[in-house]
Write a protein that holds these residues in place. Structure first.
Motif, short mmCIF file in Angstrom:
data_model
loop_
_atom_site.label_atom_id
_atom_site.label_comp_id
_atom_site.label_asym_id
_atom_site.label_seq_id
_atom_site.Cartn_x
_atom_site.Cartn_y
_atom_site.Cartn_z
N PRO A 10 57.37 38.46 96.26
CA PRO A 10 56.66 39.65 96.71
C PRO A 10 56.69 40.76 95.67
O PRO A 10 57.67 40.95 94.97
CB PRO A 10 57.40 40.05 97.98
N PHE A 11 55.59 41.49 95.59
CA PHE A 11 55.50 42.62 94.67
C PHE A 11 56.22 43.80 95.31
O PHE A 11 55.80 44.31 96.35
CB PHE A 11 54.03 42.96 94.40
N THR A 12 57.32 44.23 94.70
CA THR A 12 58.13 45.32 95.25
C THR A 12 58.35 46.43 94.23
O THR A 12 59.28 47.21 94.38
CB THR A 12 59.49 44.79 95.74
N HIS A 13 57.52 46.49 93.21
CA HIS A 13 57.65 47.49 92.15
C HIS A 13 57.70 48.90 92.74
O HIS A 13 56.96 49.18 93.67
CB HIS A 13 56.48 47.37 91.18
N GLY A 18 64.50 42.66 97.11
CA GLY A 18 65.84 42.77 97.69
C GLY A 18 66.01 41.93 98.94
O GLY A 18 65.14 41.14 99.31
N PRO A 19 67.14 42.12 99.62
CA PRO A 19 67.44 41.31 100.80
C PRO A 19 66.44 41.51 101.94
O PRO A 19 66.27 40.63 102.77
CB PRO A 19 68.84 41.75 101.20
N TYR A 35 63.56 35.42 93.70
CA TYR A 35 64.23 36.64 93.27
C TYR A 35 64.35 36.59 91.76
O TYR A 35 64.88 35.64 91.21
CB TYR A 35 65.63 36.73 93.88
N GLY A 36 63.89 37.60 91.08
CA GLY A 36 63.97 37.66 89.63
C GLY A 36 65.10 38.55 89.17
O GLY A 36 66.23 38.11 88.96
N ALA A 37 64.81 39.84 89.05
CA ALA A 37 65.77 40.79 88.51
C ALA A 37 67.04 40.87 89.35
O ALA A 37 68.14 41.00 88.82
CB ALA A 37 65.14 42.17 88.38
N LEU A 38 66.90 40.78 90.69
CA LEU A 38 68.10 40.87 91.52
C LEU A 38 69.02 39.69 91.27
O LEU A 38 70.24 39.82 91.32
CB LEU A 38 67.72 40.95 93.01
N PHE A 39 68.46 38.52 90.96
CA PHE A 39 69.28 37.35 90.65
C PHE A 39 69.97 37.51 89.30
O PHE A 39 71.12 37.11 89.12
CB PHE A 39 68.46 36.07 90.66
N LEU A 40 69.28 38.14 88.34
CA LEU A 40 69.92 38.40 87.04
C LEU A 40 71.14 39.28 87.21
O LEU A 40 72.19 39.06 86.61
CB LEU A 40 68.94 39.09 86.08
#
Length: 79
Positions: A10-13, A18-19, A35-40
């Motif tokens: 999902p686009f959340t910019h 998040g959760p 999950y991209g950045a949150l997984f990093l």
């Protein structure tokens, strides 16, 4: 819904996914969430999602920086 597995990113910019995106699985919009950045920032993200956090904040200044910073240096939850 079509047969198969639907993975949604999902686009959340400007915030990372998040959760709260898990609701998209619960309401049937998707089968899985990417999950991209949150997984990093949270190498133990499945455990954090299951326990409700806390979550490390991703540092975009380290993305694609050419070394390990931002990829291997975020803290994990204590065992």
């Amino acid at each position: 819904m079509r047969p198969g597995t639907f993975i949604l990113n999902p686009f959340t910019h400007p915030d990372p996914t998040g959760p709260d995106a898990l609701r998209l699985i619960e309401d049937g919009s998707a089968n899985m969430i990417a999950y991209g950045a949150l997984f990093l920032a949270n190498p133990d993200l499945p455990r954090r999602l299951a326990s409700g956090g806390p979550f490390n904040t991703p540092d975009p200044t380290t993305f694609y920086g050419g070394d390990h910073r931002g990829y291997t240096d975020y803290p994990t939850l204590p065992a």
